[in-house]
Design an enzyme around this catalytic site. Structure first.
Site, PDB file in Angstrom:
ATOM      1  N   ASN A  41       0.841  -1.195   0.000  1.00 20.91           N
ATOM      2  CA  ASN A  41       0.000   0.000   0.000  1.00 20.91           C
ATOM      3  C   ASN A  41       0.879   1.248   0.000  1.00 20.91           C
ATOM      4  O   ASN A  41       1.955   1.287   0.623  1.00 20.91           O
ATOM      5  CB  ASN A  41      -1.003  -0.009   1.161  1.00 20.91           C
ATOM      6  N   GLU A  43       0.252   5.167   0.624  1.00 25.11           N
ATOM      7  CA  GLU A  43      -0.686   6.206   1.037  1.00 25.11           C
ATOM      8  C   GLU A  43      -0.218   7.583   0.574  1.00 25.11           C
ATOM      9  O   GLU A  43       0.927   7.744   0.123  1.00 25.11           O
ATOM     10  CB  GLU A  43      -0.852   6.158   2.562  1.00 25.11           C
ATOM     11  N   CYS A  52      -3.997   0.518  -2.571  1.00 22.59           N
ATOM     12  CA  CYS A  52      -3.866  -0.718  -1.799  1.00 22.59           C
ATOM     13  C   CYS A  52      -2.752  -1.607  -2.351  1.00 22.59           C
ATOM     14  O   CYS A  52      -2.361  -1.500  -3.523  1.00 22.59           O
ATOM     15  CB  CYS A  52      -5.173  -1.498  -1.834  1.00 22.59           C
ATOM     16  N   GLU A  54      -2.914  -4.764  -3.036  1.00 22.42           N
ATOM     17  CA  GLU A  54      -3.389  -5.638  -4.118  1.00 22.42           C
ATOM     18  C   GLU A  54      -3.364  -4.890  -5.454  1.00 22.42           C
ATOM     19  O   GLU A  54      -3.006  -5.464  -6.498  1.00 22.42           O
ATOM     20  CB  GLU A  54      -4.818  -6.104  -3.827  1.00 22.42           C
ATOM     21  N   CYS A  85     -10.136  -5.146   0.827  1.00 17.91           N
ATOM     22  CA  CYS A  85     -11.241  -4.185   0.786  1.00 17.91           C
ATOM     23  C   CYS A  85     -12.130  -4.477  -0.424  1.00 17.91           C
ATOM     24  O   CYS A  85     -11.757  -5.240  -1.326  1.00 17.91           O
ATOM     25  CB  CYS A  85     -10.709  -2.761   0.740  1.00 17.91           C
ATOM     26  N   CYS A  88     -10.623  -3.847  -3.897  1.00 14.63           N
ATOM     27  CA  CYS A  88      -9.604  -4.833  -4.289  1.00 14.63           C
ATOM     28  C   CYS A  88     -10.247  -6.160  -4.667  1.00 14.63           C
ATOM     29  O   CYS A  88      -9.739  -6.878  -5.529  1.00 14.63           O
ATOM     30  CB  CYS A  88      -8.586  -5.018  -3.173  1.00 14.63           C
TER      31      CYS A  88
HETATM   32  N1  THU Z   1      -5.243  -1.669   2.496  1.00 12.79           N
HETATM   33  C1  THU Z   1      -4.686  -2.488   1.548  1.00 12.79           C
HETATM   34  O1  THU Z   1      -3.563  -2.245   1.085  1.00 12.79           O
HETATM   35  N2  THU Z   1      -5.396  -3.548   1.134  1.00 12.79           N
HETATM   36  C2  THU Z   1      -6.630  -3.869   1.602  1.00 12.79           C
HETATM   37  O2  THU Z   1      -7.254  -4.769   1.080  1.00 12.79           O
HETATM   38  C3  THU Z   1      -7.162  -3.193   2.794  1.00 12.79           C
HETATM   39  C4  THU Z   1      -6.570  -1.872   3.048  1.00 12.79           C
HETATM   40  C5  THU Z   1      -4.482  -0.504   2.929  1.00 12.79           C
HETATM   41  C6  THU Z   1      -5.037   0.798   2.423  1.00 12.79           C
HETATM   42  C7  THU Z   1      -4.535   1.769   3.447  1.00 12.79           C
HETATM   43  O3  THU Z   1      -3.226   2.181   3.072  1.00 12.79           O
HETATM   44  C8  THU Z   1      -4.426   0.960   4.729  1.00 12.79           C
HETATM   45  O4  THU Z   1      -4.516  -0.411   4.336  1.00 12.79           O
HETATM   46  C9  THU Z   1      -5.517   1.245   5.737  1.00 12.79           C
HETATM   47  O5  THU Z   1      -6.762   1.171   5.160  1.00 12.79           O
END
Ligand code: THU
Length: 133
Positions: A41, A43, A52, A54, A85, A88
């Site tokens: 991920n 941000e 994310c 994925e 999520c 994804c």
């Molecule tokens: N996140 C992912 O990378 N994958 C997911 O399936 C769930 C959430 C990340 C996004 C964000 O940077 C952090 O987790 C918190 O939501």
């Protein structure tokens, strides 16, 4: 076997850029040709611009010219394996059959294995486009 995928996800997780949530995620995808693609991920201070793990792995797979997912592993630092999520799930479904295995893992070795179809029942797919035009 998912062990090599989990290990790849664990390793790339260390490169996650997650200064806002402090929630570090790594994902690894094995394509049908056997190549492993990884993503973490990333941000952004403008929160919606974050991506994310994925999504990163899928982008790497596509950039390399692969299009078919054979297996997926996602790892996070939480107590229990945290599922992908909603966005994804849809992204994975674009490139994976419903029976594709998705292993969700923690850093302490807890794993939960599911499938793309179980993660996204009733998925919107290409067939819906054909029947709606
Ligand atoms: N996140 C992912 O990378 N994958 C997911 O399936 C769930 C959430 C990340 C996004 C964000 O940077 C952090 O987790 C918190 O939501």
């Amino acid at each position: 076997m998912s062990d090599d995928l989990i290990e790849a996800a664990r390793k790339v997780r260390e490169n996650a850029h997650a200064p806002y949530s402090n929630y570090f995620v790594g994902a690894a995808i094995r394509s049908d040709g056997g190549t492993i693609y990884v993503g973490c991920n990333v941000e952004n201070v403008a929160y919606p611009e974050g991506t994310c793990a994925e999504a990163g792995a899928i982008a790497a797979m596509c950039a390399a010219g692969d299009r078919t997912i054979q297996e997926v592993a996602v790892i996070a630092g939480s107590d229990a394996p945290v599922p992908p999520c909603g966005g994804c799930r849809q992204k994975l479904a674009e490139f994976a059959n419903g029976d594709v295995k998705v292993t969700l893992a923690t850093l302490t070795g807890v794993t939960k294995t599911t499938t793309v179809a179980d993660l996204l029942p009733g998925a919107f797919g290409r067939g819906h486009l054909d029947s709606g035009s």
